[in-house]
Design a protein around this motif. Structure first.
Motif, PDB file in Angstrom:
ATOM      1  N   MET A 142      34.480  27.823  33.168  1.00  0.00           N
ATOM      2  CA  MET A 142      33.716  27.532  32.039  1.00  0.00           C
ATOM      3  C   MET A 142      32.247  27.323  32.314  1.00  0.00           C
ATOM      4  N   LEU A 184      30.327  30.324  32.721  1.00  0.00           N
ATOM      5  CA  LEU A 184      29.878  30.773  31.323  1.00  0.00           C
ATOM      6  C   LEU A 184      28.819  30.077  30.752  1.00  0.00           C
ATOM      7  N   GLY A 242      25.511  30.700  32.569  1.00  0.00           N
ATOM      8  CA  GLY A 242      24.983  31.753  32.398  1.00  0.00           C
ATOM      9  C   GLY A 242      24.218  31.987  31.035  1.00  0.00           C
ATOM     10  N   LEU A 243      24.769  31.443  29.938  1.00  0.00           N
ATOM     11  CA  LEU A 243      24.155  31.443  28.589  1.00  0.00           C
ATOM     12  C   LEU A 243      22.661  30.760  28.682  1.00  0.00           C
ATOM     13  N   HIS A 277      25.944  27.270  24.814  1.00  0.00           N
ATOM     14  CA  HIS A 277      25.775  26.618  26.062  1.00  0.00           C
ATOM     15  C   HIS A 277      26.299  25.137  26.072  1.00  0.00           C
ATOM     16  N   ILE A 324      29.959  24.540  25.043  1.00  0.00           N
ATOM     17  CA  ILE A 324      30.928  25.024  26.274  1.00  0.00           C
ATOM     18  C   ILE A 324      30.707  23.751  27.464  1.00  0.00           C
ATOM     19  N   VAL A 348      35.983  31.873  23.254  1.00  0.00           N
ATOM     20  CA  VAL A 348      35.452  33.179  23.916  1.00  0.00           C
ATOM     21  C   VAL A 348      35.711  34.153  23.080  1.00  0.00           C
TER      22      VAL A 348
END
Lengths: 220, 607
Positions: B39, B42, B45-46, B117, B120, B169
């Motif tokens: 996570m 993820l 990356g955002l 962002h 998470i 997700v």
């Protein structure tokens, strides 16, 4: 960091800036002392062959000293801050008899300004509605009746050191007195939807003559 | 005792019961760790997507963005152009077409990116790793027991977290997009779809967090019960390692705080789906948008301490172990953590100074908030005191421990500005806040997490992590972290609002263009540095140098267990004879005296 602070143009802004500078120097000194100590310790007490650490479990005296010292400093700081805060935000301490009263309402994604007109009453025929343009005279007490028509917005004028959220169905009073004529931006500071970025009004601070002329033009 | 020994020696399990629906606290801890790391990518990356937009507003992303010729004349030049051509020609409304046509981040998509962002990182990375992974792995091992009190609840806690992550997700792909009202989900923006156009995205966000709340609740009940009831003989509360103290306190915070968020989320769902108006002020009456903020922050501020306290615990372990010294002021460290946890309940209003809350309350909350400086200072000085006259070994975990302390000092000091109500008028909702939270949660919690992973990896997987890669990762992260987040203080002082997608729309922010570009480049470096960590993690799991039982010469009980730790942890439950930080005891030959080593010359040694 200090030179990045935008120019201050409000009467109460200097008080905010002084507190900011005060905390800046206080934290800078603490930071240098703590980091300096850390670096000295790291160098001086690095592991060396044949040398053992000293068995130290703590020191009650030191614990009391730094607990007391920190408590005194933070309470002192809080004491210094109450009057500034009340001066800016407490409606009971606002200067009476405002020179100008305007209702400002946030609406996705504009600031609606409503002037009560010569009768000083909102909701009458001589009201003037302007989109994103606020006009006030310099060196005059301005009261703003802040509200919102949809979601929460936040009325922010960096140069006035003023920020206040606006809420639907609630009227929050805000005041300021600008000390310098000019045109300043009023961004929205609270996320209000996809058009939040770019929700922008302007505060036009006029000289008294220019303000009088503006009033004359609107309400002949 | 016989039953337990039986369990530890003859426990045969199938692949599914060993690796997937495991009841073993160590496996569940590792599951949480890998879950959190996935996570983390993820969430990170955002952040890189929206950082690009902030540095180069309305410019297409590198690699997947369309070329200038394509955007201006429709001429297909690059492979990316061909991809966009195909997307536009397809009948369906493609996801990329809606959210980032030509590779340019749309404002609504931008809001969704920063919302997700933060959501998470807070709920699916830091809490699962600190509490789920370290809590599960360390608590039974460090208090000297065979497993958690409720192994089935423990497994349930992990799989609820997986369910929550899946729902979270899925939210990215529903029509209308994912939640875009910020991780704080302020009503009425979040409570009425008409203001954002986000429909099921926000619902799924709330449902996912509700489930994540149950996962935390179940986990915290387990931690509290285990720590109170299952400590090894001799392991009194004041012989518990500080990391266990921190997890114990955090479990209590989670138990009490999360239900508040859950109720707020339930009301939010009613508002959105059942037509109630808990968070909407109507002229006929109804609710109040500020109610959401009070509920959210009454949960949210303890949550912030949930994110940092275990980091403090881990850092305390690392600093004591590698300074080869007892923790300076062990008891005051414990009391400071309790004080922080307690004060955490009475400071939530400092998030609401400019919200329209009664100004008198602002003064009260300023005072309580300032008080948090006291236990924080106690902890910092005690860490320094621990290093004083030590024999500091600069292992990679120790570097992370030192980074934790220094970054926490910056994060703590910047908090004083925001706690101060008049100064907060100016810096509220600016990048100053963003800088502060990242210094505490990234500079603090994540450095502790990295240090903790490297430190306990030999116990988890029986191997060392590659030290060269770990050191490269540390230095790159440390430098890129500071280059990314320190300038954000300056942006904040300049009045740069947070959550705006294009700073170039504002006259007074024009001067910050270069700084935004610098921050973005540092953020990309920071992101890529984390690839080293993940590569190192999985590579070392199979190829790392095999570790001995107690490679760092630590006194606490987890290192008494064999490596790899078998089911049931200990052959025989150890007895604890002393506190957790007996390093460099005068008169002892070694500079570490394990908690389980019997006192000298026991008169009744024969059995």
């Amino acid at each position: 960091m200090l030179q990045w602070l935008p120019e201050n143009v409000s009467t109460f802004g200097q008080g905010v800036d002084n507190l900011f500078y005060g905390i800046y120097y206080l934290t800078l000194v603490v930071f240098i002392l703590v980091m300096g100590t850390l670096i000295v310790f790291l160098i001086k007490y690095r592991h060396q062959e044949g040398k053992r650490a000293d068995y130290i479990e703590g020191s009650t005296t030191l614990e009391i000293v730094w607990t007391a010292a920190t408590t005194v400093i933070v309470f002192g700081l809080a004491m210094l801050s109450y009057p500034q805060w009340n001066n800016i935000k407490s409606p009971t301490q606002f200067p009476d008899n405002p020179d100008v009263v305007v209702q400002v309402s946030g609406k996705q994604f504009n600031w609606d300004m409503t002037y009560p007109g010569p009768d000083n009453e909102l909701g009458t025929d001589d009201d003037l509605k302007l989109e994103n343009e606020l006009h006030v005279p310099v060196n005059a007490v301005v009261h703003i009746r802040l509200t919102s028509e949809d979601v929460i917005h936040s009325f922010f004028v960096p140069q006035l050191r003023l920020k206040q959220d606006s809420l639907p169905n609630r009227f929050i009073n805000v005041w300021f007195e600008a000390t310098k004529a000019g045109r300043y931006e009023i961004p929205c500071a609270e996320l209000c939807g996809f058009g939040h970025s770019g929700m922008l009004g302007y505060l036009n601070v006029h000289t008294q003559e220019s303000y009088d002329a503006w009033v004359q033009e609107r309400w002949p | 005792m016989h039953d337990n020994e039986h369990a530890s020696h003859h426990h045969e399990e199938s692949f599914i019961s060993k690796y997937i629906f495991s009841l073993d606290h160590k496996m569940i801890g590792k599951q949480f760790l890998i879950y959190g790391l996935l996570m983390f990518f993820l969430g990170g990356g955002l952040a890189l997507l929206f950082r690009w937009q902030l540095a180069y507003p309305e410019k297409p992303l590198p690699i997947i963005g369309a070329s200038e010729q394509y955007m201006e004349e429709g001429e297909v030049v690059t492979g990316a152009d061909r991809m966009w051509e195909n997307i536009y020609e397809s009948e369906k409304e493609e996801w990329l077409e809606v959210n980032m046509p030509n590779g340019v981040v749309e404002p609504a998509f931008y809001n969704m990116l920063f919302t997700m962002h933060a959501t998470i990182m807070v709920f699916f990375v830091v809490v699962p790793i600190l509490v789920g992974a370290f809590g599960n792995f360390l608590i039974p091992l460090m208090i000297g027991t065979r497993d958690m009190a409720f192994p089935i609840l423990n497994m349930l806690s992990f799989w609820l977290a997986v369910l929550a992550a899946i729902i979270m997700v899925v939210g990215f792909f529903v029509p209308g997009g994912h939640a875009a009202a910020g991780w704080t989900g302020y009503a009425p923006l979040s409570s009425d779809p008409q203001w954002t156009g986000v429909d099921w995205g926000q619902n799924l966000w709330a449902i996912s967090l509700l489930i994540q709340g149950f996962s935390s609740l179940v986990g915290s009940i387990n931690y509290i019960t285990t720590i109170i009831n299952m400590r090894a003989p001799g392991m009194t509360f004041f012989r518990l390692p500080l990391v266990i103290w921190s997890l114990f306190i955090v479990a209590i915070l989670l138990l009490l705080a999360f239900p508040v968020l859950s109720s707020a989320l339930a009301l939010l769902i009613f508002d959105r789906l059942a037509g109630t108006t808990f968070f909407t002020a109507t002229t006929e009456g109804g609710g109040d948008p500020l109610l959401w903020q009070h509920l959210f922050w009454f949960f949210g501020h303890p949550e912030v301490y949930i994110l940092i306290l275990p980091g403090m615990g881990i850092a305390s372990e690392l600093i004591a172990v590698f300074s080869r010294k007892p923790i300076f002021g062990y008891r005051s460290m414990v009391y400071a953590m309790i004080a922080i946890a307690f004060l955490g309940w009475i400071v939530w209003g400092h998030h609401m100074f400019q919200s329209g809350m009664r100004p008198g309350l602002g003064s009260v909350f300023m005072t309580t908030t300032m008080l948090i400086a006291v236990p924080s200072a106690i902890k910092t000085f005690n860490w320094l005191g621990t290093m004083f006259r030590g024999a500091i070994k600069f292992t990679t975990p120790m570097l992370h421990g030192i980074a934790f302390v220094s970054m926490f000092v910056i994060g703590g000091l910047s908090g004083i500005y925001m706690a101060n109500t008049p100064v907060d008028i100016f810096i509220h909702d600016t990048y100053y806040i963003v800088a502060h939270i990242h210094y505490v949660v990234f500079g603090g919690s994540l450095f502790a997490i990295f240090g903790g992973i490297i430190f306990w990896f030999p116990k988890m997987y029986g191997r060392y992590m590659n030290d060269v890669l770990s050191k490269i990762h540390f230095w790159l992260t440390f430098i890129a972290f500071n280059c990314t987040f320190f300038p954000m203080h300056i942006l904040g002082v300049g009045g740069h609002m947070r959550r705006i997608s294009n700073p170039m729309q504002y006259e007074f922010l024009q001067t910050f263009e270069g700084m935004n570009i610098f921050i973005t480049m540092s953020a990309f470096t920071l992101g890529f540095a984390q690839l080293i960590l993940v590569f190192n993690f999985f590579w070392s799991m199979y190829r790392g140098k095999v570790a001995e039982q107690n490679p760092w010469q630590v006194t606490t009980l987890e290192w008494e267990a064999p490596t790899p730790v078998p089911h049931g942890n200990f052959g025989q439950i150890p007895t604890v004879y002393r506190g957790p930080y007996e390093y460099s005891v005068p008169g002892e030959e070694d500079d570490w005296t394990p908690q389980a080593r019997p006192e000298h010359a026991p008169a009744t040694s024969g059995d």
